[in-house]
Design a protein around this motif. Structure first.
Motif, mmCIF file in Angstrom:
data_model
loop_
_atom_site.group_PDB
_atom_site.id
_atom_site.type_symbol
_atom_site.label_atom_id
_atom_site.label_comp_id
_atom_site.label_asym_id
_atom_site.label_seq_id
_atom_site.Cartn_x
_atom_site.Cartn_y
_atom_site.Cartn_z
ATOM 1 N N GLN A 150 0.851 -1.026 -0.099
ATOM 2 C CA GLN A 150 -0.206 -0.074 0.012
ATOM 3 C C GLN A 150 0.489 1.315 0.002
ATOM 4 O OE1 GLN A 150 -3.362 -0.911 -0.460
ATOM 5 N NE2 GLN A 150 -2.847 -2.481 -0.763
ATOM 6 N N CYS B 138 -8.432 -1.670 6.762
ATOM 7 C CA CYS B 138 -9.208 -1.795 4.900
ATOM 8 C C CYS B 138 -10.574 -1.292 5.618
ATOM 9 C CB CYS B 138 -9.640 -3.797 4.884
ATOM 10 S SG CYS B 138 -8.294 -4.693 4.001
ATOM 11 N N ILE C 134 -2.519 4.074 4.829
ATOM 12 C CA ILE C 134 -2.803 2.959 3.923
ATOM 13 C C ILE C 134 -3.188 4.139 3.087
ATOM 14 C CG2 ILE C 134 -4.262 1.788 3.037
ATOM 15 C CD1 ILE C 134 -2.201 -0.274 4.986
#
Length: 536
Positions: free
Chosen positions: A29, A218, A249
């Motif tokens: 990422q 996520c 991220i």
């Protein structure tokens, strides 16, 4: 087979890669943002790019393997917020080892207690922490070596710089395309051991898996990745550790400070024209009480966590930051890998005053009656319980036992409710409720009222034993000169119902003891009350 109508279910629209090493996941990422600035030290303007962190992480992982670190070994990290921190965190993850983060606020006995839980073979240490605790660290018979941050070499330790920089000769720069982390079972292998805050007892070692942290990363972004964020949350705490990893991220640039000082904090916001702030409630209380001349007009969003934020404080914060659009609160714990209740920056209902948001994806929340344990519907107050992809693996050397109910829900010990729209509100800690003649008195409510007093800088409330009433509230107050006990009692009595009056009295103190995450350490206040009454 059917959903319980009194449970609140998060959406299932987040796909999580289950079996990879978290190190590989986050490097992949971060690689897309490698040219961007990742972190800026607000005190020194020192900067580090995502590329810098990636290179340090890979080199460190290879070096750890060379010195004998193997999958499942535990490595401790004892450091204040500084640039090397993240290369160490991600490097340990890539090596397949378990990282345990140790509070910089711990004293000798606490360090011995938590390291005896996790038994790290190596401890990574900042120069300041090494100076303060070298004798204690070297006395631990399970520690093979200490790895020291910084450029100043010390005898008897291994220097972190020697393990991560090619110029020092121990390791050559690893190519990203050629690097692969040690294989792990993401669903079951431990990534972090963090320690519960210890507000009601000794800290416990919370095991968080690779999958737990990937799941947190996520989730939809809670911050705008294109805006500067200022944070002072310590990185050894779940809010700082996992919160910063989730920011990586998205490629966000973060400005950090090694420690909190009100003037430096506000100066940093002004200097970098910060749009977003990540805080714990005591920071906002301190800021609202401070007379300042700084330009805070750039701030649009504040994200607060780790403890409840009262509505009155929220109103005062809006007055301090003239262009503030909203205050986002979240709710979670070390056992829940950050936040199971949260707002999104794109949520149109962000201004639900006092709410900690809605249920995170892949999570189920229920509110149960304190006595019967039956699940409650909307607008009914009870204990918040949670389960899902963010729930910890367990405690080191301890069964989950009474911490989970028979359905696998983690019993948070926090009291709250959700409204008809599924927005949650936290009222108080179950174990901290004061029981006065059958009434349940939340200390947080009294504290919020006390902070409205112009002469009170900070406050905390506990219950003390009373033969006729069971318990009565007692307030610890940090006050301006001239404020008396009668002033404080009268102020509360005019604003709260009879059971909430300060029948236990008022004690004036220099400061309120708090955990690094901003939670009031009521057990320390009780000790203070027993051992030092004459000094209060």
């Amino acid at each position: 087979m059917l959903r319980n109508p009194n449970y609140v279910y998060g959406p299932r629209n987040v796909v999580v890669p289950a079996n990879i090493n978290f190190g590989d996941y986050i490097l992949e990422q971060m690689w897309t943002h490698r040219q961007k600035i990742a972190m800026i030290n607000g005190a020194t303007d020192e900067r580090v790019t995502y590329s810098d962190i990636i290179q340090q992480s890979m080199n460190f992982a290879v070096s750890l393997n060379r010195i004998g670190v193997r999958k499942g070994d535990t490595i401790g990290l004892l450091s204040e917020n500084r640039q090397e921190f993240w290369g160490a965190v991600i490097g340990v993850a890539c090596s397949g080892a378990v990282l345990t983060t140790i509070s910089t606020g711990y004293v000798k006995g606490e360090i011995i207690h938590v390291t005896n839980i996790s038994k790290p073979k190596y401890i990574i240490c900042s120069p300041l922490m090494y100076k303060n605790h070298s004798k204690t660290l070297k006395s631990l018979n399970f520690v093979k070596d200490i790895i020291l941050f910084g450029a100043e070499k010390q005898n008897g330790v291994t220097m972190y710089n020697d393990l991560v920089f090619e110029s020092n000769g121990f390791v050559k720069n690893v190519e990203y395309e050629q690097f692969h982390s040690v294989e792990v079972q993401g669903q079951t292998d431990t990534l972090f051991i963090m320690y519960s805050s210890g507000t009601t007892g000794l800290p416990k070692g919370v095991m968080t898996t690779h999958l737990n942290v990937i799941t947190a990363c996520c989730l939809p972004a809670s911050h705008d990745p294109n805006s500067i964020t200022v944070t002072i949350t310590p990185w050894y705490h779940v809010m700082g550790l996992v919160g910063t990893l989730t920011a990586f991220i998205t490629g966000r640039t973060g400005v950090y400070l090694p420690k909190f000082e009100v003037d430096l904090y506000l100066k940093t916001i002004e200097k970098y024209r910060a749009v977003q702030l990540t805080v714990v409630p005591p920071v906002l209380v301190a800021v609202t009480k401070k007379e300042t001349h700084y330009d805070l007009s750039s701030v649009r969003m504040i994200y607060s966590g780790a403890a409840p934020l009262h509505k009155d404080t929220i109103k005062a914060v809006h007055e301090k930051f003239p262009n503030l659009q909203g205050i986002y609160q979240g709710y979670g714990s070390t056992e829940l890998t950050l936040a199971v209740l949260r707002f999104s920056v794109r949520d149109p209902n962000v201004h639900k005053l006092g709410s900690v948001g809605t249920v995170s994806p892949n999570t189920v929340i229920k509110v149960v009656d304190i006595e019967t344990r039956n699940p409650l519907g909307s607008n009914q107050t009870g204990e918040i319980c949670a389960k899902g992809g963010l729930l910890m693996k367990g405690y080191v050397g301890k069964s989950k036992g009474t911490d989970l109910d028979d359905e696998g829900f983690y019993k948070t010990g926090d009291i709250g409710y959700y409204d008809d729209d599924g927005y949650f509100f936290v009222v108080d800690r179950l174990k901290e409720l004061i029981k006065y003649k059958g009434y349940q008195v939340p200390p947080a409510e009294l504290e919020a009222v006390l902070l409205q007093h112009e002469g009170i800088k900070d406050a905390a409330v506990i219950g003390i034993e009373d033969k006729s009433a069971g318990e009565v509230p007692l307030a610890f107050v940090v006050a301006q000169p001239g404020v008396t006990e009668d002033d404080v009692k009268k102020f509360v009595a005019e604003r709260l119902s009879n059971p909430k009056h300060l029948r236990g009295g008022v004690r004036f103190v220099a400061q309120i003891p708090k955990s690094p995450s901003g939670k009031i350490l009521r057990k320390d206040l009780r000790k203070l009350l027993k051992t030092a009454k004459s000094k209060l």
